[in-house]
Each structure stands twice: as structure tokens, then as C-alpha cells.
Design a protein around this motif. Structure first.
Motif, PDB file in Angstrom:
ATOM      1  N   VAL A 200       0.854  -1.300  -0.066  1.00  0.00           N
ATOM      2  CA  VAL A 200       0.003   0.118   0.045  1.00  0.00           C
ATOM      3  C   VAL A 200       0.907   1.213  -0.153  1.00  0.00           C
ATOM      4  O   VAL A 200       0.530   2.308  -0.855  1.00  0.00           O
ATOM      5  N   VAL A 201       1.953   1.355   0.782  1.00  0.00           N
ATOM      6  CA  VAL A 201       2.706   2.511   0.986  1.00  0.00           C
ATOM      7  C   VAL A 201       3.634   2.575  -0.231  1.00  0.00           C
ATOM      8  O   VAL A 201       3.805   3.858  -0.777  1.00  0.00           O
ATOM      9  N   ALA A 202       3.930   1.362  -0.893  1.00  0.00           N
ATOM     10  CA  ALA A 202       4.854   1.608  -2.116  1.00  0.00           C
ATOM     11  C   ALA A 202       4.047   2.100  -3.254  1.00  0.00           C
ATOM     12  O   ALA A 202       4.415   3.059  -4.329  1.00  0.00           O
ATOM     13  N   SER A 203       2.765   1.633  -3.295  1.00  0.00           N
ATOM     14  CA  SER A 203       1.732   2.143  -4.532  1.00  0.00           C
ATOM     15  C   SER A 203       1.534   3.696  -4.185  1.00  0.00           C
ATOM     16  O   SER A 203       1.599   4.440  -5.164  1.00  0.00           O
ATOM     17  N   ALA A 204       1.377   4.193  -3.076  1.00  0.00           N
ATOM     18  CA  ALA A 204       1.153   5.558  -2.760  1.00  0.00           C
ATOM     19  C   ALA A 204       2.381   6.252  -2.958  1.00  0.00           C
ATOM     20  O   ALA A 204       2.308   7.533  -3.768  1.00  0.00           O
ATOM     21  N   CYS A 205       3.588   6.009  -2.763  1.00  0.00           N
ATOM     22  CA  CYS A 205       4.855   6.620  -2.910  1.00  0.00           C
ATOM     23  C   CYS A 205       4.905   6.939  -4.438  1.00  0.00           C
ATOM     24  O   CYS A 205       5.546   7.694  -5.099  1.00  0.00           O
ATOM     25  N   ASP A 206       4.613   5.648  -5.312  1.00  0.00           N
ATOM     26  CA  ASP A 206       4.661   5.729  -6.796  1.00  0.00           C
ATOM     27  C   ASP A 206       4.044   6.859  -7.328  1.00  0.00           C
ATOM     28  O   ASP A 206       4.343   7.690  -8.283  1.00  0.00           O
ATOM     29  N   PHE A 207       2.869   7.035  -6.729  1.00  0.00           N
ATOM     30  CA  PHE A 207       1.866   7.982  -7.080  1.00  0.00           C
ATOM     31  C   PHE A 207       2.407   9.532  -6.885  1.00  0.00           C
ATOM     32  O   PHE A 207       2.327  10.318  -7.637  1.00  0.00           O
ATOM     33  N   LEU A 208       2.795   9.235  -5.554  1.00  0.00           N
ATOM     34  CA  LEU A 208       3.321  10.778  -4.983  1.00  0.00           C
ATOM     35  C   LEU A 208       4.631  11.276  -5.584  1.00  0.00           C
ATOM     36  O   LEU A 208       4.809  12.535  -5.854  1.00  0.00           O
ATOM     37  N   ARG A 209       5.518  10.506  -6.221  1.00  0.00           N
ATOM     38  CA  ARG A 209       6.869  10.815  -6.812  1.00  0.00           C
ATOM     39  C   ARG A 209       6.230  11.740  -8.308  1.00  0.00           C
ATOM     40  O   ARG A 209       7.172  12.551  -8.735  1.00  0.00           O
ATOM     41  N   ARG A 210       5.168  11.279  -8.956  1.00  0.00           N
ATOM     42  CA  ARG A 210       4.617  12.015 -10.105  1.00  0.00           C
ATOM     43  C   ARG A 210       4.089  13.474  -9.762  1.00  0.00           C
ATOM     44  O   ARG A 210       4.093  14.091 -10.663  1.00  0.00           O
ATOM     45  N   VAL A 211       3.601  13.751  -8.513  1.00  0.00           N
ATOM     46  CA  VAL A 211       2.789  15.054  -8.436  1.00  0.00           C
ATOM     47  C   VAL A 211       3.629  15.656  -7.569  1.00  0.00           C
ATOM     48  O   VAL A 211       3.079  17.102  -7.340  1.00  0.00           O
ATOM     49  N   LEU A 212       4.568  15.377  -6.731  1.00  0.00           N
ATOM     50  CA  LEU A 212       5.442  16.097  -5.835  1.00  0.00           C
ATOM     51  C   LEU A 212       6.362  17.150  -6.461  1.00  0.00           C
ATOM     52  O   LEU A 212       6.399  16.803  -7.561  1.00  0.00           O
ATOM     53  N   PRO A 213       6.519  18.385  -5.912  1.00  0.00           N
ATOM     54  CA  PRO A 213       7.415  19.397  -6.603  1.00  0.00           C
ATOM     55  C   PRO A 213       8.916  18.562  -6.764  1.00  0.00           C
ATOM     56  O   PRO A 213       9.278  17.557  -5.813  1.00  0.00           O
ATOM     57  N   ALA A 214       9.315  18.667  -7.721  1.00  0.00           N
ATOM     58  CA  ALA A 214      10.994  18.350  -8.206  1.00  0.00           C
ATOM     59  C   ALA A 214      11.606  18.617  -6.977  1.00  0.00           C
ATOM     60  O   ALA A 214      12.826  17.848  -6.910  1.00  0.00           O
ATOM     61  N   ALA A 215      11.552  19.875  -6.236  1.00  0.00           N
ATOM     62  CA  ALA A 215      12.689  20.044  -5.214  1.00  0.00           C
ATOM     63  C   ALA A 215      12.433  19.132  -3.844  1.00  0.00           C
ATOM     64  O   ALA A 215      13.482  19.066  -2.932  1.00  0.00           O
ATOM     65  N   VAL A 216      11.423  18.103  -3.958  1.00  0.00           N
ATOM     66  CA  VAL A 216      10.920  17.610  -2.788  1.00  0.00           C
ATOM     67  C   VAL A 216      11.691  16.251  -2.956  1.00  0.00           C
ATOM     68  O   VAL A 216      11.165  15.647  -3.936  1.00  0.00           O
ATOM     69  N   ASP A 217      12.572  15.381  -2.313  1.00  0.00           N
ATOM     70  CA  ASP A 217      13.038  14.021  -2.444  1.00  0.00           C
ATOM     71  C   ASP A 217      12.247  13.187  -1.588  1.00  0.00           C
ATOM     72  O   ASP A 217      12.279  13.490  -0.261  1.00  0.00           O
ATOM     73  N   LEU A 218      11.630  12.283  -2.180  1.00  0.00           N
ATOM     74  CA  LEU A 218      10.903  11.493  -1.345  1.00  0.00           C
ATOM     75  C   LEU A 218      11.650  10.315  -1.307  1.00  0.00           C
ATOM     76  O   LEU A 218      11.978   9.340  -2.270  1.00  0.00           O
ATOM     77  N   ARG A 219      11.780   9.731  -0.110  1.00  0.00           N
ATOM     78  CA  ARG A 219      12.733   8.533   0.332  1.00  0.00           C
ATOM     79  C   ARG A 219      11.906   7.317   0.910  1.00  0.00           C
ATOM     80  O   ARG A 219      10.985   7.817   2.134  1.00  0.00           O
ATOM     81  N   CYS A 220      11.667   6.178   0.657  1.00  0.00           N
ATOM     82  CA  CYS A 220      10.813   4.937   1.119  1.00  0.00           C
ATOM     83  C   CYS A 220      11.749   3.996   1.563  1.00  0.00           C
ATOM     84  O   CYS A 220      12.311   3.453   0.706  1.00  0.00           O
ATOM     85  N   ARG A 221      11.689   3.645   2.805  1.00  0.00           N
ATOM     86  CA  ARG A 221      12.348   2.688   3.345  1.00  0.00           C
ATOM     87  C   ARG A 221      11.220   1.499   4.092  1.00  0.00           C
ATOM     88  O   ARG A 221      10.776   2.009   4.964  1.00  0.00           O
ATOM     89  N   LEU A 222      10.907   0.322   3.313  1.00  0.00           N
ATOM     90  CA  LEU A 222       9.804  -0.246   3.846  1.00  0.00           C
ATOM     91  C   LEU A 222      10.382  -1.786   4.027  1.00  0.00           C
ATOM     92  O   LEU A 222      10.973  -2.392   3.182  1.00  0.00           O
ATOM     93  N   ALA A 223       9.921  -2.258   5.173  1.00  0.00           N
ATOM     94  CA  ALA A 223      10.296  -3.571   5.584  1.00  0.00           C
ATOM     95  C   ALA A 223       9.246  -4.677   5.165  1.00  0.00           C
ATOM     96  O   ALA A 223       7.937  -4.152   5.174  1.00  0.00           O
ATOM     97  N   ALA A 224       9.328  -5.726   4.703  1.00  0.00           N
ATOM     98  CA  ALA A 224       8.498  -6.833   4.262  1.00  0.00           C
ATOM     99  C   ALA A 224       7.858  -7.417   5.465  1.00  0.00           C
ATOM    100  O   ALA A 224       8.462  -7.556   6.597  1.00  0.00           O
ATOM    101  N   GLY A 225       6.710  -7.886   5.312  1.00  0.00           N
ATOM    102  CA  GLY A 225       6.040  -8.560   6.251  1.00  0.00           C
ATOM    103  C   GLY A 225       5.138  -7.889   7.135  1.00  0.00           C
ATOM    104  O   GLY A 225       4.652  -8.421   8.376  1.00  0.00           O
ATOM    105  N   ALA A 226       5.012  -6.608   6.990  1.00  0.00           N
ATOM    106  CA  ALA A 226       4.214  -5.779   7.773  1.00  0.00           C
ATOM    107  C   ALA A 226       2.677  -5.799   7.461  1.00  0.00           C
ATOM    108  O   ALA A 226       2.042  -5.262   6.490  1.00  0.00           O
ATOM    109  N   VAL A 227       2.107  -6.880   7.877  1.00  0.00           N
ATOM    110  CA  VAL A 227       0.586  -7.323   7.665  1.00  0.00           C
ATOM    111  C   VAL A 227      -0.242  -6.955   8.700  1.00  0.00           C
ATOM    112  O   VAL A 227      -0.150  -7.127   9.772  1.00  0.00           O
ATOM    113  N   VAL A 228      -1.554  -6.050   8.085  1.00  0.00           N
ATOM    114  CA  VAL A 228      -2.389  -5.555   9.243  1.00  0.00           C
ATOM    115  C   VAL A 228      -3.617  -6.037   8.611  1.00  0.00           C
ATOM    116  O   VAL A 228      -3.951  -5.860   7.393  1.00  0.00           O
ATOM    117  N   LEU A 229      -4.832  -5.799   9.563  1.00  0.00           N
ATOM    118  CA  LEU A 229      -6.172  -5.767   9.026  1.00  0.00           C
ATOM    119  C   LEU A 229      -6.428  -4.589   8.915  1.00  0.00           C
ATOM    120  O   LEU A 229      -6.887  -3.867   9.833  1.00  0.00           O
TER     121      LEU A 229
END
Length: 693
Positions: free
Chosen positions: A541-570
Motif C-alpha cells: 500500500v505504501v509503495a503504491s502511494a509513493c509511486d503516485f506521489l513521486r509524479r505529483v510532488l514538486p521536483a525540489a522535494v526528495d521522497l525516500r521510502c524504506r519499507l520492511a517486508a512482512g508488515a501485515v495488518v487488518l
């Protein structure tokens, strides 16, 4: 006379010389002149007297030489005194004995070198020797060259024979007895101390001959045993019957052990039962006394009544036991109360702490506390208050308690509540300070938690009230929008494609759709809509949101994502997707046009999943932090934002039984942290649709 003259008178002269060999090996030259009458042939020895005189002179010189040699090579100082008690001769030993050079003493009165307190005794001894009635040697103090005095033993004798021919009358031999006098003084002092000790201690002296079983007791020993000194001394077996039954075997072995093995200085303590029924403790010390031939003569010893000492020892033992119990109780009480005690000596600056003080301050008990050391332990901003606190007590005033902050050795902080009062001597002078330090760290943390819980409760109640209000408004607004949307869609379906009204109605439909989306956001904030719950891999979910956000955020803003696997929630993936979009968008708006960075971190920690969004924006002060999740609260200018973004995030997280928090300070950016419960369910494989924004 010449031989020629003698011949004229009819005399014959002859002269000859010879050597005289003495018994001790020396040789002397003797010249003899002999006259003879020519007419008769009679040998004359008129000059034999000359021979005798020369022999006497030689013997005198030889004797003087021997005496001088002897006087100058013995350790005793030898002096010859004339009739006026002046030195006619002094041996070199005077220099060693008293620092006087012999040549300085010749002609000087012997009494000038005698201590004033001893002059008369020395004068009497010299005069007695001169009169030929010399007695025992006299001891006196001889004055030294450096102004001191040395004890000497002087032997005075009248000088007789040819050596005394009108020149001197007394010879004195002086021996250094300074060391002997010192030993005598020490021995005398020792005897005095011993006698005093025996009198003060009321010690009993005893002697026992094991061979004959003969005993002697001093009167004081009778008194120790409660017996009449007029009674006969009991035998060894009779004496053992006086000893306490429990001690008899040990006492018998100890006394016989001295006799059998010759051990010296045997000590033993025992109890005796006196005739009046009282029991006394005795301490005995015995040793073997031997004769000059090494044979054992007897055993001698001393008995001391140590009953009072034993009573004091027992009282002290009980007192120490009570003190240990009290200290143990105090230590437990201090540990339970988390309160340590301390004492400060105002004169030396040294302090004494209880064990709990060391535990509170996390210091080893080998650390020696002092006044300055105590000040160094507290935080810098508390030192002046602590210094004034102690100064009040030193001035005789009991100060009000203060709270101090104590930095820990590993970076933590402890809080202590300190109280004290002055300690005074019998004269009323302040000699120290006694006080306590209570560890109130847990109380402070509990108070902080309580205040935080109260704040959270107030915030939750406020959010609940706002949510209820917003939900009601949203429902009413949604009810008002339904006919607008429905009728507008129906009218659009009936209008021809080329109708000029279609464009106007399309604007109406678009506005109504935006209003419906706003209603949905309000309902999400107020938790009136139940989210769809299923197992979701939050990393996707977070990776999908970050892919979308990289296309709409200003170029001067650097978006960094560090995601650990296995984070399952209801969760509802669409709502969590919206949470990420809202947080990152809010961070980007905070950064503005300046270059910056946004970091999204996802990690699993046991039974929880942690999502954090951090930015390098300008940060927020406490006033903004207190209202950041309130609906319709915004720091943006009028017309830029609805103030619902973070409120919606708060509502979604709360609806998923999670928690959200924020940390920020001006100039240091902000970090939003979301904690959600993890699940062991396996998420279904499906693509996440990207909503239109």
C-alpha cells in the motif's frame, strides 16, 4: 776529672759503658766511672749511686710511657686532677665522650664540667679520693661542649708513687653510662606502670609447682575467688572444683599444657563459682619460670576479673544485633520508600550516605561523597538551588524541600526530592547537616503520563464531539446532495448533446461530486463509516502511494521510502492509501518551494507495525502541535486547504484501532508516527487501484 789529674794524686781512673737488658725487652745505655787507689789496689764504687739514679729515671720514663699509652687507647676518659681539682692531664677519650679537646681541659677546674645539681657529690668524691678514702664510683652528669649533658660513672683514686711527685693528687676514670641510665629509667617506668596496672586491675598473682602441687596466691587472688586469705591455698584438684563445670577440662588442659610443653604466655578465660553462689569470669595468663640450668621451677600467672567486661561484651553483642536489625529494617524501608539518608560535616565537607543513596544515584559504595561531589552530581541548572539549600541549613535554618534533577551516567535523568535540617552540638553550634533524598523519578514519570493521558482524553473527547458534529452535518449535507446529483444526472441524460445547458449542468454535477467526496472525508474522520477490513501487506500500500506521489510532488522535494517486508495488518487498503497520501502531501506543503526531503519508513516490531513520515520542513511549535489533528484547523492562508487532512488521518487510524503521534519543534521538521496492530493472516494477491485525486 781527667785521668792525668787523678794520676797526679796517685789515683787510677777508668771509664766503661754497657747495655742493660730489661725483662720486658727494652735496652738502656749505662756509663760507669771507677776510681782506684794506686797504692792499695782497692776498687772504689763511689759512683754506684749515679748508676741507681739513672736506672730509676729510665724506669720512671718507661712507666709514664706505658700509662700514657694505656690512657690514650682506652674508651674511658682518664683525667689527672691536681690538689686544686684542676685537670693536669686529660685523655683523648674526653673528645669522644663530651666533645672537649684534651688540651682545652688542662688547667681547667673539673667542677666546671659537672652539672650544677651534681657538683657537691663530685667534689666530695674527689676530696675523699685525694685523702685516700675513695669509695664506690660516683654517677653524675658531665656537661658536653655543645651545652648538653651525658651521664658518666667516675672512679676516683689517689695517685701515689713517683708519678705524684708534687704534680697531681687524683686520677679519675669516667665511663659513659648514658645508655644504662636510660634503660634504668625505662625499667623504672615499666615497673611503675606494672604496679599501677596491678593495683588498678585488682589482679591476682598465682604460682604453681606441678611437681609438688604447691601453690601460692596473692591476697587479691583470694579475693577474686571469694576466699579468705587466711585459708590454705587449695590444691590443683581443689581449685578445679571452684571452676565452672563446663570450663574445667579446658582449664586443666591449659594449665598442664604450660607445664608439659613449656609454652610461654598461655592465655585462657573461664568461669568460677564462688562460695557465695555468684559466678565470675576470670582471664588468666600463665608462663613457665625456669632456673639458670633451664629446669622448670614453677608456673606463674595473673588472674583478672573480667566479669564486667563480659557483661559489656554481651550487652554490646545484643546492642549490635539490635543495631543490625534496625539497619536492615531501615535499609528495607528506604528501599521500599526509595528514600536514602545522608549526613554532611560542615567543617570537613565530608559526607556519609546510606546504601539507598548509592542505589538512587547509581554509584558504587566505594565512592566517597563530599559537599562538592554532591553538587557535581546534580544538573547544572539545579546546582545553585542545591547550594543555597545547603547554605540555609548551615546557617541553622531548616529549608523547604527542593526537587533536583540528576543526570544519569548513561544519559538518563532521575528526579529527587531533597529535605534536610541542621545538626547541632551540645553548645548549639551547627556541626553538620542531615537529610534525605527520595527518588521521585517514577512519580514524575507517572505524573507526566497522567497529564499526557488527560491531554489525550481531552483531545479524544474533543475529537469525538467534533466528529459527532461533523458526522451529523455530513449526513444532512449528503441528504441534500442526493437529489441534486440524481436530478442533474437525469437532466443530462435527457438533454441533447448539443444543448448549451449541458456545460452548465456538468459544472453543477462536478461541484456536487466534490461535495460528496468532502462528505466522505468527514464521515471517515467521524468514524461513522465502517472500514472494510482484510489482511493487507502495508508495504504494498505504501509503495503504491509513493509511486503516485513521486509524479505529483514538486521536483525540489526528495521522497525516500524504506519499507520492511512482512508488515501485515487488518485494514481497508484504500483508507491506508489515503493516510499515506495525506501525510506526505501535508509534509510537502510544509516544505513549500524550498528544497527538502520526506522519508517514509515502515517496520514491524513484534505485534505492532510502525509507519513514520518525517520531513525537513520548518517544524511546529507547541501551540500548533496541540491542535494539529483538529478538523478545519489549518496554518495555511484562507482558501488554501480545508483543515481536514490530518483530522481524516486521525479518524482512519483510530478506526483501525491504531495510534498516531507527532514530534516536532521549530526549525527541526516533523515526524508523524502511526502504530497499528499486526496480524498473522495472509493477504490476498490483488492489485491496488489508484484513486483519482
Amino acid at each position: 776529672m781527667s785521668s792525668a789529674v787523678l794520676a797526679t794524686f796517685g789515683l787510677l781512673a777508668a771509664s766503661f759503658a754497657f747495655e742493660l737488658h730489661r725483662a720486658h725487652g727494652t735496652v738502656g745505655d749505662i756509663r760507669v766511672d771507677v776510681l782506684a787507689w794506686l797504692g792499695t789496689g782497692l776498687a772504689l764504687s763511689a759512683l754506684l749511686m749515679l748508676v741507681r739514679e739513672r736506672r730509676a729515671d729510665a724506669a720512671l720514663r718507661d712507666s709514664e710511657q706505658r700509662y700514657r699509652l694505656l690512657a690514650e687507647n682506652v674508651s674511658d676518659a682518664i683525667g689527672v686532677l691536681d690538689l686544686d681539682l684542676r685537670y693536669a692531664y686529660a685523655s683523648p677519650a674526653f673528645h669522644t665522650l663530651a666533645g672537649h679537646r684534651p688540651e682545652e681541659l688542662v688547667g681547667r677546674s673539673a667542677l666546671d664540667l659537672v652539672h650544677p645539681d651534681d657538683v657537691e657529690r663530685v667534689r666530695a668524691a674527689v676530696e675523699a679520693a685525694a685523702a685516700g678514702t675513695a669509695g664506690e664510683p660516683v654517677e653524675y652528669r658531665l656537661l658536653t661542649r655543645d651545652g648538653g649533658a651525658v651521664w658518666v660513672e667516675g672512679s676516683m683514686r689517689r695517685l701515689s708513687g713517683p708519678q705524684a711527685a708534687g704534680r697531681a693528687s687524683v686520677v679519675a676514670a669516667l665511663r659513659n653510662v648514658n645508655r644504662r641510665k636510660q634503660i634504668e629509667r625505662e625499667l623504672h617506668d615499666s615497673h611503675e606502670r606494672l604496679n599501677f596496672a596491678l593495683e588498678a586491675a585488682q589482679a591476682g598473682v598465682w604460682n604453681w609447682d606441678p611437681a609438688t602441687d604447691r601453690r601460692t596466691w596473692s591476697d587479691s587472688n583470694y579475693q577474686l575467688h571469694g576466699l579468705d586469705p587466711a585459708c590454705p591455698v587449695p590444691t590443683h584438684e581443689a581449685w578445679l572444683r571452684i571452676v565452672h563445670p563446663e570450663d574445667r577440662a579446658a582449664v586443666d588442659a591449659a594449665t598442664r599444657g604450660i607445664a608439659e610443653s613449656g609454652r610461654r604466655g598461655q592465655n585462657f578465660e573461664f568461669r568460677i563459682l564462688r562460695p557465695d553462689g555468684t559466678m565470675r569470669w576470670l582471664s588468666s595468663r600463665g608462663r613457665m619460670v625456669s632456673g639458670v640450668d633451664g629446669q622448670a621451677l614453677r608456673i606463674s600467672g595473673l588472674n583478672f576479673d573480667v566479669s564486667s567486661l563480659k557483661e559489656m561484651e554481651e550487652a554490646l553483642r545484643r546492642s549490635e544485633a539490635r543495631l543490625r536489625r534496625s539497619e536492615a529494617h531501615l535499609a528495607r524501608a528506604q528501599a521500599v520508600a526509595r528514600t536514602g539518608s545522608w549526613e554532611l560535616d560542615v567543617r570537613t565537607g565530608e559526607a556519609h550516605w546510606s546504601s539507598e543513596m548509592y542505589r538512587i544515584l547509581d554509584l558504587p559504595e566505594s565512592w566517597q561523597p563530599t559537599r562538592e561531589g554532591m553538587l557535581d552530581l546534580v544538573a547544572r541548572d539545579a546546582r545553585d538551588r542545591l547550594r543555597a539549600f545547603l547554605a540555609q541549613a548551615e546557617g541553622g535554618i531548616t529549608p523547604a524541600g527542593i526537587e533536583i534533577r540528576i543526570p544519569g551516567p548513561e544519559g538518563g535523568t532521575r528526579y529527587g526530592w531533597c529535605e534536610c535540617e541542621p545538626a547541632r552540638s551540645e553548645s548549639g553550634e551547627v556541626t553538620g547537616i542531615v537529610g534525605t533524598l527520595q527518588d521521585v523519578t517514577e512519580l514524575r514519570l507517572a505524573e507526566t503520563r497522567r497529564l499526557e493521558l488527560e491531554r489525550q482524553l481531552q483531545q479524544a473527547q474533543k475529537m469525538e464531539a467534533l466528529g459527532t458534529l461533523a458526522g451529523g452535518i455530513a449526513h444532512d449535507l449528503n441528504n441534500a446532495l442526493m437529489p441534486v446529483l440524481g436530478m442533474t444526472e437525469l437532466i443530462l441524460e435527457e438533454l441533447p448533446e448539443d444543448s448549451r445547458s449541458r456545460a452548465d449542468l456538468a459544472l453543477v454535477l462536478e461541484g456536487a461530486a466534490r461535495a460528496r467526496a468532502l462528505v466522505r472525508q468527514i464521515l471517515a474522520f467521524s468514524r461513522k463509516e465502517a472500514p472494510e477490513r482484510r489482511a493487507v501487506d502495508l508495504a504494498e500500500v505504501v509503495a503504491s502511494a509513493c509511486d503516485f506521489l513521486r509524479r505529483v510532488l514538486p521536483a525540489a522535494v526528495d521522497l525516500r521510502c524504506r519499507l520492511a517486508a512482512g508488515a501485515v495488518v487488518l485494514a481497508d487498503p484504500m483508507q491506508l492509501h489515503q493516510v499515506v497520501i495525506n501525510l506526505v502531501t501535508n509534509a510537502a506543503q510544509a516544505i513549500g518551494e524550498a528544497p527538502g526531503a520526506i522519508t517514509v519508513e515502515l517496520e514491524k516490531d513484534g505485534a505492532t507495525v510502525r509507519l513514520a513520515v518525517a520531513d525537513t520542513g520548518p517544524g511546529m511549535d507547541d501551540a500548533v502541535l496541540a491542535r494539529v489533528f483538529e478538523p478545519f484547523f489549518t496554518t495555511k492562508p484562507v482558501g488554501e486547504g480545508t483543515g481536514l487532512g490530518l483530522a481524516v488521518v486521525h479518524g482512519i487510524v483510530a478506526g483501525h484501532h491504531g495510534r498516531i503521534g507527532v514530534e516536532s519543534r521549530p526549525g527541526a521538521g516533523a515526524v508523524f508516527t502511526i502504530t497499528l496492530p499486526a496480524t498473522t493472516a495472509v493477504p490476498a494477491a490483488e492489485s491496488l487501484p489508484c484513486p483519482a485525486y
